[in-house]
Design a protein around this motif. Structure first.
Motif, PDB file in Angstrom:
ATOM      1  N   PHE A  71       0.873  -1.129  -0.016  1.00  0.00           N
ATOM      2  CA  PHE A  71      -0.276  -0.121   0.165  1.00  0.00           C
ATOM      3  C   PHE A  71       0.801   1.175   0.001  1.00  0.00           C
ATOM      4  O   PHE A  71       0.729   2.326  -0.877  1.00  0.00           O
ATOM      5  CB  PHE A  71      -0.947   0.047   1.218  1.00  0.00           C
ATOM      6  CG  PHE A  71      -1.649   1.238   1.328  1.00  0.00           C
ATOM      7  CD1 PHE A  71      -2.842   1.749   0.662  1.00  0.00           C
ATOM      8  CD2 PHE A  71      -1.177   2.177   2.261  1.00  0.00           C
ATOM      9  CE1 PHE A  71      -3.412   2.872   0.677  1.00  0.00           C
ATOM     10  CE2 PHE A  71      -1.716   3.597   2.304  1.00  0.00           C
ATOM     11  CZ  PHE A  71      -2.953   3.907   1.651  1.00  0.00           C
ATOM     12  N   ASN A  75       1.214   4.064  -2.837  1.00  0.00           N
ATOM     13  CA  ASN A  75       0.303   5.338  -2.805  1.00  0.00           C
ATOM     14  C   ASN A  75       1.304   6.356  -2.132  1.00  0.00           C
ATOM     15  O   ASN A  75       0.765   7.580  -1.679  1.00  0.00           O
ATOM     16  CB  ASN A  75      -0.813   5.177  -1.617  1.00  0.00           C
ATOM     17  CG  ASN A  75      -1.860   4.293  -2.415  1.00  0.00           C
ATOM     18  OD1 ASN A  75      -2.580   4.648  -3.445  1.00  0.00           O
ATOM     19  ND2 ASN A  75      -1.834   2.903  -2.119  1.00  0.00           N
ATOM     20  N   ARG A  78       0.717  10.144  -3.269  1.00  0.00           N
ATOM     21  CA  ARG A  78      -0.486  10.618  -3.039  1.00  0.00           C
ATOM     22  C   ARG A  78      -0.534  11.466  -1.790  1.00  0.00           C
ATOM     23  O   ARG A  78      -1.526  11.961  -1.342  1.00  0.00           O
ATOM     24  CB  ARG A  78      -1.661   9.808  -3.236  1.00  0.00           C
ATOM     25  CG  ARG A  78      -1.629   8.855  -4.670  1.00  0.00           C
ATOM     26  CD  ARG A  78      -2.811   8.049  -4.953  1.00  0.00           C
ATOM     27  NE  ARG A  78      -3.908   8.405  -4.280  1.00  0.00           N
ATOM     28  CZ  ARG A  78      -4.822   7.644  -4.033  1.00  0.00           C
ATOM     29  NH1 ARG A  78      -4.778   6.274  -4.056  1.00  0.00           N
ATOM     30  NH2 ARG A  78      -6.161   8.008  -4.088  1.00  0.00           N
ATOM     31  N   ALA A 102      -6.405  -1.166   1.765  1.00  0.00           N
ATOM     32  CA  ALA A 102      -6.173   0.034   1.010  1.00  0.00           C
ATOM     33  C   ALA A 102      -7.396   1.212   1.174  1.00  0.00           C
ATOM     34  O   ALA A 102      -6.993   1.986   1.423  1.00  0.00           O
ATOM     35  CB  ALA A 102      -6.054  -0.123  -0.498  1.00  0.00           C
ATOM     36  N   ARG A 103      -8.629   0.604   1.334  1.00  0.00           N
ATOM     37  CA  ARG A 103      -9.774   1.384   1.745  1.00  0.00           C
ATOM     38  C   ARG A 103      -9.490   2.079   3.187  1.00  0.00           C
ATOM     39  O   ARG A 103      -9.853   3.280   3.135  1.00  0.00           O
ATOM     40  CB  ARG A 103     -10.918   0.555   1.802  1.00  0.00           C
ATOM     41  CG  ARG A 103     -12.413   1.088   1.903  1.00  0.00           C
ATOM     42  CD  ARG A 103     -13.523   0.228   1.700  1.00  0.00           C
ATOM     43  NE  ARG A 103     -13.277  -0.932   1.965  1.00  0.00           N
ATOM     44  CZ  ARG A 103     -13.220  -2.247   1.371  1.00  0.00           C
ATOM     45  NH1 ARG A 103     -13.410  -2.084   0.065  1.00  0.00           N
ATOM     46  NH2 ARG A 103     -12.831  -3.424   1.430  1.00  0.00           N
ATOM     47  N   GLU A 106      -6.668   4.491   2.907  1.00  0.00           N
ATOM     48  CA  GLU A 106      -6.799   5.465   2.145  1.00  0.00           C
ATOM     49  C   GLU A 106      -7.521   6.613   2.962  1.00  0.00           C
ATOM     50  O   GLU A 106      -7.178   7.864   2.941  1.00  0.00           O
ATOM     51  CB  GLU A 106      -7.225   5.359   0.801  1.00  0.00           C
ATOM     52  CG  GLU A 106      -6.681   4.933  -0.182  1.00  0.00           C
ATOM     53  CD  GLU A 106      -7.218   4.484  -1.502  1.00  0.00           C
ATOM     54  OE1 GLU A 106      -8.573   5.003  -1.608  1.00  0.00           O
ATOM     55  OE2 GLU A 106      -6.672   3.927  -2.362  1.00  0.00           O
ATOM     56  N   SER A 107      -8.603   6.300   3.534  1.00  0.00           N
ATOM     57  CA  SER A 107      -9.317   7.005   4.495  1.00  0.00           C
ATOM     58  C   SER A 107      -8.304   7.783   5.586  1.00  0.00           C
ATOM     59  O   SER A 107      -8.756   8.919   5.878  1.00  0.00           O
ATOM     60  CB  SER A 107     -10.702   6.579   5.005  1.00  0.00           C
ATOM     61  OG  SER A 107     -10.331   5.519   6.118  1.00  0.00           O
ATOM     62  N   ILE A 110      -4.439   9.574   2.883  1.00  0.00           N
ATOM     63  CA  ILE A 110      -4.548  10.258   1.603  1.00  0.00           C
ATOM     64  C   ILE A 110      -5.533  11.361   1.770  1.00  0.00           C
ATOM     65  O   ILE A 110      -5.163  12.387   1.376  1.00  0.00           O
ATOM     66  CB  ILE A 110      -4.727   9.325   0.384  1.00  0.00           C
ATOM     67  CG1 ILE A 110      -3.497   8.390   0.524  1.00  0.00           C
ATOM     68  CG2 ILE A 110      -5.154   9.975  -0.751  1.00  0.00           C
ATOM     69  CD1 ILE A 110      -3.857   7.399  -0.433  1.00  0.00           C
ATOM     70  N   SER A 111      -6.621  11.166   2.390  1.00  0.00           N
ATOM     71  CA  SER A 111      -7.553  12.202   1.932  1.00  0.00           C
ATOM     72  C   SER A 111      -7.416  13.369   3.016  1.00  0.00           C
ATOM     73  O   SER A 111      -8.229  14.396   3.254  1.00  0.00           O
ATOM     74  CB  SER A 111      -9.169  11.769   2.127  1.00  0.00           C
ATOM     75  OG  SER A 111      -9.132  10.953   3.466  1.00  0.00           O
TER      76      SER A 111
END
Length: 115
Positions: A71, A75, A78, A102-103, A106-107, A110-111
């Motif tokens: 992961f 990423n 990003r 990944a889900r 990412e939360s 990344i966001s």
């Protein structure tokens, strides 16, 4: 084409570096992971993993470490700013796929812009 390898300078390796992240970092939690992040001055995002025996046997621990490194490798560009990241899987982790990992991450990574 940029190299996609997980290089040595992208790893948190020393206890002193882990201690700095633990002390100064911001903790975030998801269902299966605790993520500690702090800004790094080197300009390169780095990853550290803390996977204790509470997660499961060696096969399970090695599998989750491979998923987390993959992961990060895919990423790292990003991330909004260069970060030192320590990821700690929680106890009795169920079998997860790469998409599950990944889900969740990412939360958490990344966001987020408030790192």
């Amino acid at each position: 084409m940029t190299r996609q390898t997980f290089r040595r300078n992208e790893r948190i390796r020393r206890k002193k570096e882990y201690d700095t992240v633990y002390r100064q970092g911001i903790r975030r939690h998801s269902a299966h992971f605790t993520v500690i992040t702090t800004r790094c001055s080197s300009g390169v995002s780095r990853l550290g993993l803390t996977v204790s025996r509470k997660v499961g046997n060696a096969v399970k621990r090695n599998r989750i470490k491979r998923l987390l490194r993959e992961f990060f490798r895919l990423n790292r560009s990003r991330f909004p700013v260069p970060l030192d990241i320590v990821i700690i899987p929680k106890r009795n982790l169920p079998p997860l796929t790469f998409a599950d990992v990944a889900r969740e991450l990412e939360s958490l990574l990344i966001s987020r812009t408030d790192v």
